[in-house]
Design an enzyme around this catalytic site. Structure first.
Site, short mmCIF file in Angstrom:
data_model
loop_
_atom_site.label_atom_id
_atom_site.label_comp_id
_atom_site.label_asym_id
_atom_site.label_seq_id
_atom_site.Cartn_x
_atom_site.Cartn_y
_atom_site.Cartn_z
N CYS A 79 -1.13 -0.36 -6.73
CA CYS A 79 -2.32 -1.10 -7.16
C CYS A 79 -2.85 -0.52 -8.49
CB CYS A 79 -3.36 -1.08 -6.04
SG CYS A 79 -4.65 -2.31 -6.22
N HIS A 181 -0.75 -2.79 -1.16
CA HIS A 181 -0.78 -1.44 -0.60
C HIS A 181 0.28 -1.29 0.50
CE1 HIS A 181 -4.60 0.08 -2.39
NE2 HIS A 181 -4.71 -1.21 -2.65
N GLU A 183 1.00 1.27 2.16
CA GLU A 183 0.48 2.12 3.26
C GLU A 183 -0.43 1.35 4.19
OE1 GLU A 183 -0.68 1.98 0.24
OE2 GLU A 183 -2.75 2.68 0.07
#
Lengths: 202, 267
Positions: A79, A181, A183
Site C-alpha cells: 500500500c 494488504h 496480511e
C-alpha cells in the site's frame, strides 16, 4: 528460517504484518533506521501511515540511504510502502524513494467513494513471482485513497476494477509492491507473503 | 467485478466477554471474544468490529491484551472502539494490532482528534462511530424527515446512547468527513437489538451526505434485513451481532444467501 525486517515509520499497525510473516515461517525484526549492518534476506515497507511522515522517517534518521542499504535484496512494499517506491505522490510534498519510475495520484472521487475500502478481486495480467499459485479473481483487501501510475505499464502484474483500473501488484527488479494488504487478505494473502519469502531465500 | 459489500460481525465486549443488549441495555453474555473472532474470520467475515463497553477506564486497560490476542488469530481487518478519548488511546489500539480505531463520544467532545488521528495514521484508520435516535421535537434548523405520518430529525447521542447532543447527524457526518474521517459506523439506537431491520431512511440519508464508506448498524435480525439495506441505500457494509452470536446464521450462510439475491459479496 528466513530473516526479514519490517521498517516501522512509527505510525500504525505493523503487528499484523509481523504476525502473518511469522505464521508463514519468517523470523521478523522491526527496524526504525538503516544504521545497523543489514543481515536480512528481505525488507518490508508496511502499508500504514502518511506519505510525508513515512518518507521522512525512512530518509532522515539513518546515516546510509535506502538504496544503499537494500542493494539487490527483495523489498515488498505494501500500500503506502509500494507508493513510496515511486518518484512522488499527490499525498505529500516529499520526494519518493525513486526506485520505480512514475508517480502516485489520488483516486477520482467523482464517481466512486474514496477511500477504496474493502474486498475486491485481482485481474491477473501476467505471471509474476508474488502471484505464483494465486488464482485469477482472488479476493484481496484494499484500503487506500491513492494509486500508482508507473511510467511503464509492463511492471503491473495484476489490476483491480474500481471504476478505473487500479494497479494492484507491481514487480520491478527486486522491488515488489501490492496496493492491497496481503496480511489482511486471508489465505490468498498468505500465499503471496510466502512467495515473497521464497524470493528472499534465493 | 468490483468492490463487494462487506458483512461485519460486531462484538460488544464488557470486562473481557462478548455481550449483547437491547436498545443499548439489558446485557447478555455471548462468549469469548478471541474464540468468536477466530470463528467468524474462518467463516468468511469480511471484517470485525469490537466495541469495548466496559464501564470504567481502569477495567478498560485490558483492551490492549485483547487487541493483541485477536490480531494474532485473525487475518482480516478489524476495528476497535469504545472509550477512545485521546490520541494515546487510539495509538494503544492501533499499535497493538487493530487496523482501525472507532471514535464516538471522544470525537464529539474534541473533534480535532479526528484530524490529528488522520494526520498521524492515515484517514483509513479513523472510523467515526455515530449513535443516532429519532427526535420528534421538531426544530426548523434540523433536517426534518417524515415516515408513517410522523416527523422527526436524527439526533446524535453520546455516552453509549445515554446523552443527546442536540446535533443533527447529517451535519455531524459531513463535518466528520471534512475533519478526516475515513469511514462512518452508523448505529440506530431506535433499532438496536430489535431484530426489526436497519433504519433505512437514516442509512440512506447519511450515505448520500458523505463520500466516504458507511457501515449500517442496529436492528439486523435476519439476512433479508441486510438485503433491504443494500438494495435501498448505497451503504458499503452491514454490521450485525445477534444473528451471528446465537448461531441462527453462520457468516458464510448469510453471504451465500445475499449472493443468490444479487448482492455482490466475497465468497
Amino acid at each position: 528460517m528466513v530473516s526479514v525486517a519490517i521498517f516501522d515509520y512509527g505510525a500504525g499497525n505493523i503487528f499484523s504484518l509481523k504476525n502473518s510473516l511469522e505464521k508463514v515461517g519468517a523470523t521478523v525484526d522491526v527496524i526504525t533506521n538503516f544504521d545497523n549492518e543489514n543481515t536480512y534476506s528481505g525488507l518490508l515497507l508496511p502499508g500504514v501511515g502518511n506519505f510525508d511522515p513515512a518518507m521522512n522517517s525512512i530518509r532522515n534518521f539513518s546515516k546510509i540511504q535506502f538504496k544503499e542499504y537494500v542493494e539487490n535484496m527483495p523489498v515488498l512494499g505494501i500500500c503506502l510502502g509500494m507508493e513510496m517506491f515511486f518518484e512522488k505522490s499527490e499525498e505529500g510534498k516529499e520526494k519518493g524513494l525513486n526506485v520505480i519510475e512514475g508517480e502516485v495520484i489520488v483516486l477520482p472521487s467523482s464517481s466512486m467513494k474514496v477511500p477504496h475500502m474493502g474486498w475486491n478481486n485481482l485481474e491477473i495480467k501476467k505471471p509474476g513471482k508474488i502471484l505464483e499459485g494465486v488464482e485469477n479473481d482472488s479476493w484481496v483487501y484494499f484500503v487506500h485513497s491513492y494509486r500508482v501510475k508507473p511510467e511503464s505499464n509492463d511492471i503491473i502484474t495484476a489490476e483491480s476494477d474500481y471504476g478505473i483500473k487500479v494497479p494492484a501488484v507491481v514487480e520491478h527488479d527486486n522491488f515488489y509492491g501490492t496496493q492491497f494488504h496481503p496480511e489482511k487478505s486471508s489465505t490468498v494473502g498468505k500465499i503471496m507473503l510466502k512467495n515473497f519469502l521464497k524470493e528472499c531465500k534465493k | 467485478m468490483t468492490l463487494t459489500k462487506r458483512i461485519i460481525p460486531c462484538l460488544d465486549v464488557k470486562n473481557g466477554r462478548v455481550v449483547k443488549g437491547l436498545n443499548f441495555e439489558s446485557i447478555k453474555d455471548a462468549g469469548d471474544p478471541v474464540e468468536l473472532a477466530e470463528k467468524y474470520s474462518n467463516e468468511g467475515a469480511d471484517e470485525l468490529v469490537f466495541l469495548d463497553i466496559t464501564a470504567s477506564d481502569e477495567q478498560r486497560k485490558t483492551i490492549k491484551d485483547l487487541v493483541r490476542k485477536v490480531a494474532s488469530v485473525i487475518d482480516i481487518p478489524f476495528t476497535v472502539g469504545g472509550g477512545v478519548k485521546s490520541l494515546e488511546d487510539a495509538r494503544n489500539i492501533l499499535l497493538n494490532g487493530a487496523d482501525k480505531v472507532g471514535i464516538n463520544t471522544g470525537a464529539i467532545k474534541n473533534p480535532k482528534i479526528i484530524t490529528e488521528l488522520m494526520e498521524l495514521f492515515g484517514r483509513q484508520c479513523v472510523v467515526v462511530a455515530v449513535d443516532v435516535k429519532r427526535n420528534y421535537n421538531i426544530d426548523d434548523s434540523k433536517n426534518i424527515f417524515t415516515e408513517n405520518d410522523k416527523s422527526f430529525w436524527f439526533e446524535v447521542f453520546i455516552y453509549g446512547g445515554k446523552e443527546g447532543t442536540g446535533l443533527d447527524v447529517i451535519d455531524w457526518v459531513k463535518d466528520a468527513e471534512k475533519l478526516g474521517a475515513g469511514e462512518i459506523l452508523l448505529t440506530s439506537i431506535d433499532k438496536d437489538g430489535t431484530k426489526d431491520g436497519y433504519d433505512i431512511l437514516l442509512t440512506k440519508n447519511v450515505v448520500d451526505s458523505v463520500t466516504i464508506p458507511v457501515i449500517a448498524s442496529g436492528g439486523c435480525g435476519k439476512p433479508d434485513d441486510m438485503i433491504d439495506v443494500f438494495k435501498e441505500s448505497n451503504v458499503d457494509a452491514a454490521l450485525a451481532a445477534s444473528i451471528f452470536h446465537y448461531q441462527t446464521h453462520g457468516v458464510n450462510g448469510v453471504k451465500s444467501y445475499l449472493k443468490n439475491r444479487g448482492i455482490p459479496v466475497r465468497l
